[in-house]
Design a protein around this motif. Structure first.
Motif, PDB file in Angstrom:
ATOM      1  N   PHE A 199       0.826  -1.201   0.000  1.00  0.00           N
ATOM      2  CA  PHE A 199       0.000   0.000   0.000  1.00  0.00           C
ATOM      3  C   PHE A 199       0.863   1.255   0.000  1.00  0.00           C
ATOM      4  O   PHE A 199       2.092   1.200   0.175  1.00  0.00           O
ATOM      5  CB  PHE A 199      -0.954   0.010   1.202  1.00  0.00           C
ATOM      6  N   GLN A 200       0.212   2.377  -0.213  1.00  0.00           N
ATOM      7  CA  GLN A 200       0.865   3.678  -0.189  1.00  0.00           C
ATOM      8  C   GLN A 200       0.203   4.556   0.870  1.00  0.00           C
ATOM      9  O   GLN A 200      -1.018   4.502   1.046  1.00  0.00           O
ATOM     10  CB  GLN A 200       0.758   4.370  -1.549  1.00  0.00           C
ATOM     11  N   VAL A 201       1.032   5.337   1.552  1.00  0.00           N
ATOM     12  CA  VAL A 201       0.534   6.338   2.492  1.00  0.00           C
ATOM     13  C   VAL A 201       0.857   7.705   1.901  1.00  0.00           C
ATOM     14  O   VAL A 201       2.003   7.970   1.529  1.00  0.00           O
ATOM     15  CB  VAL A 201       1.178   6.181   3.882  1.00  0.00           C
ATOM     16  N   HIS A 202      -0.164   8.551   1.779  1.00  0.00           N
ATOM     17  CA  HIS A 202      -0.008   9.857   1.146  1.00  0.00           C
ATOM     18  C   HIS A 202      -0.219  10.963   2.174  1.00  0.00           C
ATOM     19  O   HIS A 202      -1.150  10.905   2.977  1.00  0.00           O
ATOM     20  CB  HIS A 202      -1.026  10.039   0.015  1.00  0.00           C
ATOM     21  N   LEU A 203       0.649  11.956   2.142  1.00  0.00           N
ATOM     22  CA  LEU A 203       0.473  13.168   2.941  1.00  0.00           C
ATOM     23  C   LEU A 203      -0.026  14.259   2.007  1.00  0.00           C
ATOM     24  O   LEU A 203       0.621  14.561   0.993  1.00  0.00           O
ATOM     25  CB  LEU A 203       1.795  13.570   3.586  1.00  0.00           C
ATOM     26  N   LEU A 204      -1.173  14.844   2.348  1.00  0.00           N
ATOM     27  CA  LEU A 204      -1.793  15.851   1.501  1.00  0.00           C
ATOM     28  C   LEU A 204      -1.826  17.197   2.213  1.00  0.00           C
ATOM     29  O   LEU A 204      -2.036  17.265   3.434  1.00  0.00           O
ATOM     30  CB  LEU A 204      -3.224  15.455   1.124  1.00  0.00           C
ATOM     31  N   ALA A 205      -1.612  18.265   1.468  1.00  0.00           N
ATOM     32  CA  ALA A 205      -1.745  19.626   1.965  1.00  0.00           C
ATOM     33  C   ALA A 205      -2.773  20.341   1.096  1.00  0.00           C
ATOM     34  O   ALA A 205      -2.593  20.424  -0.128  1.00  0.00           O
ATOM     35  CB  ALA A 205      -0.414  20.355   1.923  1.00  0.00           C
ATOM     36  N   ASP A 206      -3.855  20.807   1.741  1.00  0.00           N
ATOM     37  CA  ASP A 206      -4.964  21.435   1.008  1.00  0.00           C
ATOM     38  C   ASP A 206      -5.462  20.534  -0.115  1.00  0.00           C
ATOM     39  O   ASP A 206      -5.777  20.987  -1.222  1.00  0.00           O
ATOM     40  CB  ASP A 206      -4.534  22.794   0.440  1.00  0.00           C
ATOM     41  N   GLY A 207      -5.500  19.236   0.171  1.00  0.00           N
ATOM     42  CA  GLY A 207      -6.059  18.275  -0.771  1.00  0.00           C
ATOM     43  C   GLY A 207      -5.113  17.792  -1.840  1.00  0.00           C
ATOM     44  O   GLY A 207      -5.477  16.916  -2.635  1.00  0.00           O
ATOM     45  N   GLN A 208      -3.883  18.335  -1.890  1.00  0.00           N
ATOM     46  CA  GLN A 208      -2.916  17.927  -2.899  1.00  0.00           C
ATOM     47  C   GLN A 208      -1.821  17.071  -2.260  1.00  0.00           C
ATOM     48  O   GLN A 208      -1.273  17.433  -1.213  1.00  0.00           O
ATOM     49  CB  GLN A 208      -2.285  19.160  -3.559  1.00  0.00           C
ATOM     50  N   THR A 209      -1.490  15.951  -2.901  1.00  0.00           N
ATOM     51  CA  THR A 209      -0.447  15.075  -2.374  1.00  0.00           C
ATOM     52  C   THR A 209       0.905  15.768  -2.462  1.00  0.00           C
ATOM     53  O   THR A 209       1.321  16.226  -3.532  1.00  0.00           O
ATOM     54  CB  THR A 209      -0.392  13.756  -3.162  1.00  0.00           C
ATOM     55  N   ILE A 210       1.590  15.857  -1.321  1.00  0.00           N
ATOM     56  CA  ILE A 210       2.924  16.467  -1.302  1.00  0.00           C
ATOM     57  C   ILE A 210       4.013  15.443  -0.999  1.00  0.00           C
ATOM     58  O   ILE A 210       5.202  15.729  -1.177  1.00  0.00           O
ATOM     59  CB  ILE A 210       3.001  17.618  -0.281  1.00  0.00           C
ATOM     60  N   ALA A 211       3.617  14.247  -0.550  1.00  0.00           N
ATOM     61  CA  ALA A 211       4.606  13.197  -0.283  1.00  0.00           C
ATOM     62  C   ALA A 211       3.899  11.854  -0.240  1.00  0.00           C
ATOM     63  O   ALA A 211       2.749  11.753   0.203  1.00  0.00           O
ATOM     64  CB  ALA A 211       5.338  13.444   1.037  1.00  0.00           C
ATOM     65  N   THR A 212       4.601  10.817  -0.714  1.00  0.00           N
ATOM     66  CA  THR A 212       4.062   9.459  -0.727  1.00  0.00           C
ATOM     67  C   THR A 212       5.139   8.491  -0.256  1.00  0.00           C
ATOM     68  O   THR A 212       6.300   8.610  -0.661  1.00  0.00           O
ATOM     69  CB  THR A 212       3.606   9.055  -2.140  1.00  0.00           C
ATOM     70  N   ARG A 213       4.743   7.558   0.602  1.00  0.00           N
ATOM     71  CA  ARG A 213       5.624   6.461   0.984  1.00  0.00           C
ATOM     72  C   ARG A 213       4.911   5.144   0.729  1.00  0.00           C
ATOM     73  O   ARG A 213       3.710   5.013   0.993  1.00  0.00           O
ATOM     74  CB  ARG A 213       6.025   6.558   2.458  1.00  0.00           C
ATOM     75  N   ALA A 214       5.666   4.198   0.218  1.00  0.00           N
ATOM     76  CA  ALA A 214       5.121   2.885  -0.096  1.00  0.00           C
ATOM     77  C   ALA A 214       5.460   1.899   1.007  1.00  0.00           C
ATOM     78  O   ALA A 214       6.450   2.064   1.728  1.00  0.00           O
ATOM     79  CB  ALA A 214       5.668   2.395  -1.430  1.00  0.00           C
ATOM     80  N   PHE A 215       4.642   0.862   1.117  1.00  0.00           N
ATOM     81  CA  PHE A 215       4.900  -0.214   2.074  1.00  0.00           C
ATOM     82  C   PHE A 215       4.652  -1.541   1.375  1.00  0.00           C
ATOM     83  O   PHE A 215       3.554  -1.811   0.885  1.00  0.00           O
ATOM     84  CB  PHE A 215       4.008  -0.093   3.312  1.00  0.00           C
ATOM     85  N   PHE A 216       5.678  -2.375   1.343  1.00  0.00           N
ATOM     86  CA  PHE A 216       5.694  -3.630   0.593  1.00  0.00           C
ATOM     87  C   PHE A 216       5.326  -4.787   1.520  1.00  0.00           C
ATOM     88  O   PHE A 216       5.932  -4.957   2.586  1.00  0.00           O
ATOM     89  CB  PHE A 216       7.098  -3.823   0.032  1.00  0.00           C
TER      90      PHE A 216
END
Length: 498
Positions: A413-430
């Motif tokens: 899966f992926q974990v996304h950090l959003l600022a004002d609804g826009q993704t600013i960073a993504t980390r994946a988990f295998f």
């Protein structure tokens, strides 16, 4: 080792840049049974007055004869370290360039897959075909070797301290099998430098795909065939999953650290997970990832990057490696915790993988980087109150999504950090499609995911977090946070450990 300045004692030494260099493998082994730990910052700091008394010149009696005593400059440097409050500091990247490391190579030299000669391509092709032709019920077959990592054994170690040692030994075991094929005794696993597109060779048989010759069971069935994404999709995914950013940050770390916390371990595993999820549906699924032939070239590159980090921070020996860790973090380098599980059983333990004396790489640099070694750092989220630290005005913010229950999430899966609804960073988990069926997953069921972001990207903005499962196309990829254990958020400025 005399690490004192050519101009005299170091006036402002730190443990990572200076002091740890003063202790040899013999010193550590000799003093350990006497209750003096010279392998870690904690141990050296605790025993610093005693060490100084016994090593200062001209009357020091340590190290014992016939080993050379410390120089006067070393004693004075150590004294300065004590008087300055035992600063931890950051390591200094090794000089000369890490390119020089390959020049000491003896034995096996692993090369960039794009630089293989025609004869080397022929030998590698024959080796892979040879393993794939062996009956799947035989231990040395391609199926059996790939099955150690995923189905049917699923005994791989991810997101825990032995992750890098386990995969390093796995590569050696597979490479030994390739070399056992007639006429292939000199074959080594090449690496795919991820800063370049998928090499043309890996799009040709037998490297383009693998048809599993047995029934893998529910979800896969008989004759499961590995798949990959188109080149453009892979390139886009690598950027989205911040593979290159996490790799670059990992190589800047002074400390080995922990997955989900900090240090090389956290950022390198984040890069690993992001790379797996970028390449294709097969590589994104821990159950079957190792059946795709590209897995071996991909992991060979990750091992190369780990060896590069070891070289940069002076961790190519067991003693040097331990010096990047606290004494309490070294437990997994000793029995019984150092075992690397696999079937058939491996005799090598985690500590024995640290020093690669017979394996090297043609270069440790990547095509996308400058020739100069990186500036190493030691940034942490918390620190003992007795230590000194600095908060820089431009310090990045660590945003940690804590206690995600990965066991409820059906696949990588992926974990996304959003600022004002826009993704600013993504980390994946295998992870596997059914993590509850994996013993290692159950042992590490609650995990943290860290983002390191610049302040200007998040200050005065509305922040939210999302989890997506790319493989769940039909059901919808967004996964409710409430079903992932209701994780919490921890945000803080990073301190520079001095």
């Amino acid at each position: 080792m005399d690490n004192s300045s050519a101009d005299g004692p170091v006036k402002n030494p730190t443990y990572m840049a200076d002091i740890r260099q003063f202790f040899t493998d013999y010193d550590i082994a000799h003093m350990g049974p006497k209750g003096i730990d010279l392998s870690s910052y904690d141990g050296v700091k605790k025993n610093a007055p005693t060490i100084y008394i016994h090593t200062r010149q001209p009357d020091g009696d340590m190290p014992p004869d016939p080993y050379p005593k410390w120089t006067a400059d070393m004693s004075a440097t150590f004294y300065n370290w004590i008087m300055n409050g035992y600063p931890m500091g950051a390591a200094v990247a090794a000089a000369p360039s890490v390119r020089a490391l390959s020049e000491r190579a003896t034995g096996r030299v692993r090369k960039n897959v794009d630089s293989l000669s025609p004869d080397e391509v022929t030998a590698l092709t024959n080796a892979f075909k040879g393993l794939m032709a062996i009956d799947p019920g035989t231990n040395g077959s391609y199926y059996a070797l790939a099955g150690i990592h995923g189905l049917p054994q699923t005994n791989c170690l991810h997101h825990e301290p032995r992750f890098n040692p386990w995969h390093r030994e796995y590569l050696r075991v597979f490479e030994d099998a390739l070399r056992s094929v007639a006429g292939c005794g000199d074959v080594t696993i090449p690496y795919w430098d991820m800063s370049t597109p998928v090499p043309a060779l890996l799009k040709q048989a037998p490297f383009d795909q693998y048809v599993v010759p047995v029934n893998l069971g529910p979800g896969y069935g008989a004759n499961y065939t590995t798949t990959r994404y188109p080149d453009a999709t892979i390139a886009s995914n690598l950027q989205e999953n911040d593979f290159f950013g996490n790799t670059a940050t990992s190589l800047q770390q002074t400390r080995f650290g922990h997955y989900g916390v900090d240090g090389y371990q956290d950022f390198s595993i984040a890069a690993h997970d992001g790379g797996h999820m970028s390449v294709g549906d097969t590589m994104a699924d821990q159950n079957v990832a190792s059946f795709d032939p590209i897995f071996w070239f991909y992991h060979c590159n990750l091992d190369r990057l780990w060896w590069k980090w070891q070289t940069l921070v002076g961790a190519t020996t067991l003693a040097g490696f331990k010096s990047t860790m606290s004494s309490s973090d070294q437990y997994w380098l000793s029995p019984p915790f150092s075992t690397l599980p696999a079937t058939p059983a491996w005799s090598v333990t985690a500590d024995q993988t640290i020093e690669q004396t017979d394996i090297s790489y043609d270069t440790l640099d990547t095509g996308a980087e400058a020739a100069a070694p990186p500036q190493l750092e030691n940034r942490v989220g918390s620190i003992d109150a007795e230590r000194s630290f600095t908060i820089r005005s431009a310090a990045p913010v660590s945003v940690r999504v804590k206690d995600i229950d990965r066991l409820n999430i059906p696949g990588s899966f992926q974990v996304h950090l959003l600022a004002d609804g826009q993704t600013i960073a993504t980390r994946a988990f295998f992870q596997p499609a059914t993590p509850r069926n994996c013993a290692n997953c159950r042992d590490h069921g609650l995990i943290n995911v860290n983002f390191r972001v610049d302040q200007d990207k998040i200050l005065d903005r509305k922040l939210t977090v999302e989890i997506t499962v790319p493989s769940q196309h039909e059901a919808g990829t967004e996964f409710p946070l409430s079903q992932a254990g209701n994780p919490t958020i921890n945000a803080r400025l990073l301190l520079e450990d001095e």
